[in-house]
Motif scaffolding. Structure first.
Motif, short mmCIF file in Angstrom:
data_model
loop_
_atom_site.label_atom_id
_atom_site.label_comp_id
_atom_site.label_asym_id
_atom_site.label_seq_id
_atom_site.Cartn_x
_atom_site.Cartn_y
_atom_site.Cartn_z
N GLU A 344 0.82 -1.17 0.03
CA GLU A 344 -0.07 -0.03 0.10
C GLU A 344 0.92 1.38 0.03
O GLU A 344 0.37 2.28 -0.37
N ASN A 345 2.17 1.32 0.71
CA ASN A 345 2.83 2.37 0.67
C ASN A 345 4.09 2.43 -0.56
O ASN A 345 5.13 3.20 -0.26
N GLY A 346 4.08 1.79 -1.48
CA GLY A 346 5.00 1.86 -2.42
C GLY A 346 6.15 1.47 -2.40
O GLY A 346 7.27 2.04 -2.82
N LEU A 347 6.48 0.59 -1.06
CA LEU A 347 7.85 0.40 -0.69
C LEU A 347 8.74 -0.46 -1.88
O LEU A 347 9.79 -0.24 -1.92
N THR A 348 8.16 -1.21 -2.84
CA THR A 348 9.05 -1.69 -3.72
C THR A 348 9.49 -0.94 -4.76
O THR A 348 10.81 -0.86 -5.04
N GLU A 349 8.67 0.23 -4.95
CA GLU A 349 9.35 1.25 -6.04
C GLU A 349 10.10 1.89 -5.24
O GLU A 349 11.60 2.40 -5.96
N ARG A 350 9.94 2.28 -3.90
CA ARG A 350 11.07 2.97 -3.08
C ARG A 350 12.70 2.39 -3.03
O ARG A 350 13.58 2.81 -3.23
N ALA A 351 12.28 0.96 -2.86
CA ALA A 351 13.52 0.01 -2.97
C ALA A 351 14.23 0.28 -4.12
O ALA A 351 15.59 0.21 -4.17
N ALA A 352 13.67 0.24 -5.24
CA ALA A 352 14.20 0.08 -6.57
C ALA A 352 14.97 1.49 -6.84
O ALA A 352 16.09 1.31 -7.23
N THR A 353 14.30 2.64 -6.33
CA THR A 353 14.88 3.88 -6.82
C THR A 353 16.15 4.51 -5.82
O THR A 353 17.14 4.71 -6.21
N LEU A 354 15.92 3.97 -4.35
CA LEU A 354 16.81 4.24 -3.55
C LEU A 354 17.98 3.46 -3.78
O LEU A 354 19.26 3.60 -3.63
N GLY A 355 17.62 1.98 -3.92
CA GLY A 355 18.68 0.93 -4.27
C GLY A 355 19.58 1.49 -5.48
O GLY A 355 21.02 1.38 -5.55
N ALA A 356 19.11 2.05 -6.48
CA ALA A 356 19.85 2.52 -7.85
C ALA A 356 20.63 3.79 -7.20
O ALA A 356 21.92 3.77 -7.84
N ARG A 357 20.15 4.56 -6.50
CA ARG A 357 20.99 5.44 -6.02
C ARG A 357 22.10 5.25 -5.17
O ARG A 357 23.25 5.73 -5.45
N MET A 358 21.94 4.26 -4.35
CA MET A 358 22.97 3.79 -3.45
C MET A 358 24.05 3.29 -4.31
O MET A 358 25.19 3.10 -4.03
N LEU A 359 23.52 2.24 -5.32
CA LEU A 359 24.62 1.63 -6.09
C LEU A 359 25.60 2.55 -6.86
O LEU A 359 26.58 2.48 -6.99
N ASP A 360 24.81 3.72 -7.29
CA ASP A 360 25.73 4.63 -8.05
C ASP A 360 26.76 5.28 -7.23
O ASP A 360 27.82 5.54 -7.56
N GLN A 361 26.09 5.43 -6.03
CA GLN A 361 27.28 6.25 -4.95
C GLN A 361 28.36 5.47 -4.62
O GLN A 361 29.49 5.68 -4.52
N LEU A 362 28.00 4.11 -4.39
CA LEU A 362 29.18 3.13 -4.13
C LEU A 362 29.92 2.78 -5.37
O LEU A 362 31.16 2.59 -5.29
N ARG A 363 29.48 2.92 -6.42
CA ARG A 363 30.15 2.96 -7.75
C ARG A 363 31.12 3.77 -7.56
O ARG A 363 32.29 3.91 -7.99
N GLY A 364 30.74 5.23 -7.27
CA GLY A 364 31.71 6.34 -7.10
C GLY A 364 32.87 5.95 -6.15
O GLY A 364 34.21 6.35 -6.44
N LEU A 365 32.73 5.40 -5.18
CA LEU A 365 33.57 4.91 -4.28
C LEU A 365 34.64 3.79 -4.60
O LEU A 365 35.89 3.95 -4.41
N SER A 366 34.13 2.89 -5.69
CA SER A 366 34.99 2.03 -6.13
C SER A 366 35.97 2.64 -7.10
O SER A 366 37.18 2.17 -7.45
N ARG A 367 35.64 3.86 -7.58
CA ARG A 367 36.60 4.53 -8.53
C ARG A 367 37.69 5.30 -7.61
O ARG A 367 38.94 5.43 -7.83
N GLU A 368 37.35 5.42 -6.26
CA GLU A 368 38.27 6.10 -5.37
C GLU A 368 39.22 5.06 -4.70
O GLU A 368 40.24 5.28 -4.19
N PHE A 369 38.64 3.89 -4.28
CA PHE A 369 39.46 2.69 -3.76
C PHE A 369 39.54 1.61 -4.51
O PHE A 369 38.61 0.89 -4.68
#
Length: 530
Positions: A344-369
């Motif tokens: 009812e609260n759209g948490l699946t869509e929220r997981a998809a959106t936030l998860g993609a954002r976190m993965l992008d940020q972590l990918r940035g860390l992979s370029r740093e380390f």
């Protein structure tokens, strides 16, 4: 669930600690000493996480020593709504206050009826209208055992197909189908992945080779694998290292099994209830399995496991599968509330959106380390693989694209090819080898990945704990740092999680004198709101 050990004193360090009274510290250490003295040597999480939780809400856990932690373990993915979510507590209290029986074996109750109704409402199209459900013992491994018994009874066959790197539980049958089995009575198939592709290719071509290998094993009368009772797979391998299966490959597995009348079992114990950005992870590929194995989040934080399957497979005799605690009323009420809230609260869509954002940020860390070899996942099921320092692990071979967000949809099934030998497999994906000898090289491919580093992964987990962040380790060599936050995590909390993880990575890189890129100052929040 990699096993490492952290000394209690090490968990106390770090600037996120609340200054605790000596009495609280003493009580905390006393409980840990008694646990070590009295509990089995088989304990796992307690070795790497020497904390004593006394209060929890949402993402936050408070220990007996007064320290607070951001929990990205979430009961190994059990806590879809985090700790003690109000709708879960309300559902449990309602049952307790009603005077309803708490233990009913498999008798019908209003609580069970509501649970089944909500569960069937969420099932993939094509299954809900023709489904049966069997309540099992309280753990996912019992549901796996029940699924195996079911398809063996329905087909009259005995063997099972499973995949390298799989994890399906700790009972004997489930272990036989898992990646670290010793007494192998289950046929193993390659599971596609980009970073450490078993064929050294990755991407859609590697997935196509894995699919063709599966067809060859089943169709070759001399493969040594008779027609099995079923195939079990995870849409995302969690313990195997957070490996999302490509959607096209999932559809191939569905077609391969359907064409040969092999029941397909989807193990959604950890991926289910919105974790991957769809309510059930099989929905990403659009397939409908014959059997689904469900546990963890469907109990709303309490023990519950079920098998859902096509009614045509329901050939069991009464009592063919049972379990004393299969009628857990509190878990059913909590599970109904959890599934409804996610839906009812759209948490699946929220997981998809936030998860993609976190993965992008972590990918940035992979370029740093450079000690980060790969970042991958789907939704809020995320993995960061730690590897040895650059220059130490280069070797022969090739792999596909590095740092996958999720399954690659660019590839599809190859054309028909009757030659299932090596040349046929390579030809089907546009590859060749000189006279059948030598390394196969694809244009644009990368050098093979560096060796996995469990040592660095343990160090990162330890540094995370010092900063008030709880993470899990997994993967083939326990070298993958795993994030399984609740689906209710806020943007602010996600930022705090990534800040603390980045600080931990920087500390490990400095301490090992390796893998550090551009240094930069990071903030680290001392607490997360829950």
């Amino acid at each position: 669930m990699a096993v490492t050990e952290t000394a209690p004193g090490e968990a106390m360090a770090g600037h996120t600690a609340v200054e605790e009274p000596s009495a609280a510290r003493s009580a905390h250490e006393g409980i840990l000493r008694r646990q070590s003295a009295r509990e089995s040597a088989a304990r796992t999480y307690a070795r790497a996480l020497p904390i004593v939780p006394v209060r929890a809400r949402g993402l936050t856990i408070e220990g007996a020593d007064g320290r607070r932690y951001l929990d990205c373990l979430s009961g190994a993915g059990t806590l879809a709504l985090g700790h003690n979510h109000p709708v879960v507590l309300e559902a449990i209290r309602k049952v307790l206050d009603s005077g309803a029986p708490l233990h009913v074996l498999d008798l019908a109750t209003p609580v069970k009826d509501a649970f089944i109704t909500e569960l069937f409402r969420t099932l993939p199209p094509g299954l809900a209208d023709h489904a049966r459900v069997q309540f099992c013992g309280p753990a996912g491994t019992d549901a796996v055992e029940a699924a195996f018994k079911l398809v063996r009874a329905a087909t009259g066959r005995n063997g099972m197909l499973a995949f390298a790197g799989a994890y399906h539980g700790m009972t004997s049958g489930a272990l036989e189908a898992s990646g670290d089995a010793f007494d192998v009575r289950v046929a193993r198939l390659p599971y596609p992945q980009d970073y450490r592709c078993p064929f050294g290719i990755g991407g859609p071509h590697g997935a196509e080779l894995a699919a063709r290998w599966t067809e060859s094993v089943l169709d070759d009368p001399k493969s040594g694998v008779p027609l099995p009772a079923g195939m079990i797979l995870e849409p995302v391998q969690g313990e195997g290292g957070v490996l999302p299966a490509p959607d096209a490959w999932m559809r191939r597995m569905r077609q391969i099994t359907a064409d040969r009348s092999i029941p397909l079992i989807a193990d959604e114990v950890q991926t289910g209830v919105g974790r991957t950005g769809a309510f059930w992870a099989v929905e990403h590929s659009g397939i409908t399995p014959d059997v689904m194995v469900l546990s963890k989040a469907i109990g709303g934080s309490l023990p519950l496991a079920v098998v859902v399957y096509r009614d045509e497979l329901d050939v069991w005799e009464p009592g063919a599968h049972a379990g004393t605690f299969r009628g857990n009323q509190l878990a059913m009420a909590a599970g109904t509330a959890t599934m409804a809230y996610v839906r009812e609260n759209g948490l699946t869509e929220r997981a998809a959106t936030l998860g993609a954002r976190m993965l992008d940020q972590l990918r940035g860390l992979s370029r740093e380390f450079s000690v980060i070899g790969d970042v991958r996942g789907r939704g809020l099921m995320i993995g960061v693989e730690m590897v040895e320092e650059e220059g130490e692990g280069e070797g022969w071979g090739v792999v596909g694209p590095r740092g996958s967000v999720g399954p690659d949809e660019t590839g599809g099934p190859g054309g028909p090819d009757e030659d299932h030998g090596a040349a046929g497999l390579l030809g089907s994906v546009g590859l060749s080898s000189a006279d059948g000898v030598g390394a196969v090289v694809m244009p644009g491919s990368s050098p093979s990945p560096r060796p996995a580093s469990p040592e660095l992964a343990v160090a990162v987990q330890r540094e995370c704990l010092r900063r008030g962040l709880i993470v899990e380790l997994g993967g083939r060599h326990a070298s993958v740092v795993r994030l399984l936050p609740p689906l209710t995590i806020t943007d602010e909390q996600a930022t705090a999680v990534l800040d603390r993880l980045a600080d931990a990575l920087a500390a490990v890189a400095r301490g090992h004198g390796r893998g550090a890129g551009r240094p930069q100052q990071r903030r680290c929040r001392s607490e997360g709101t829950g």
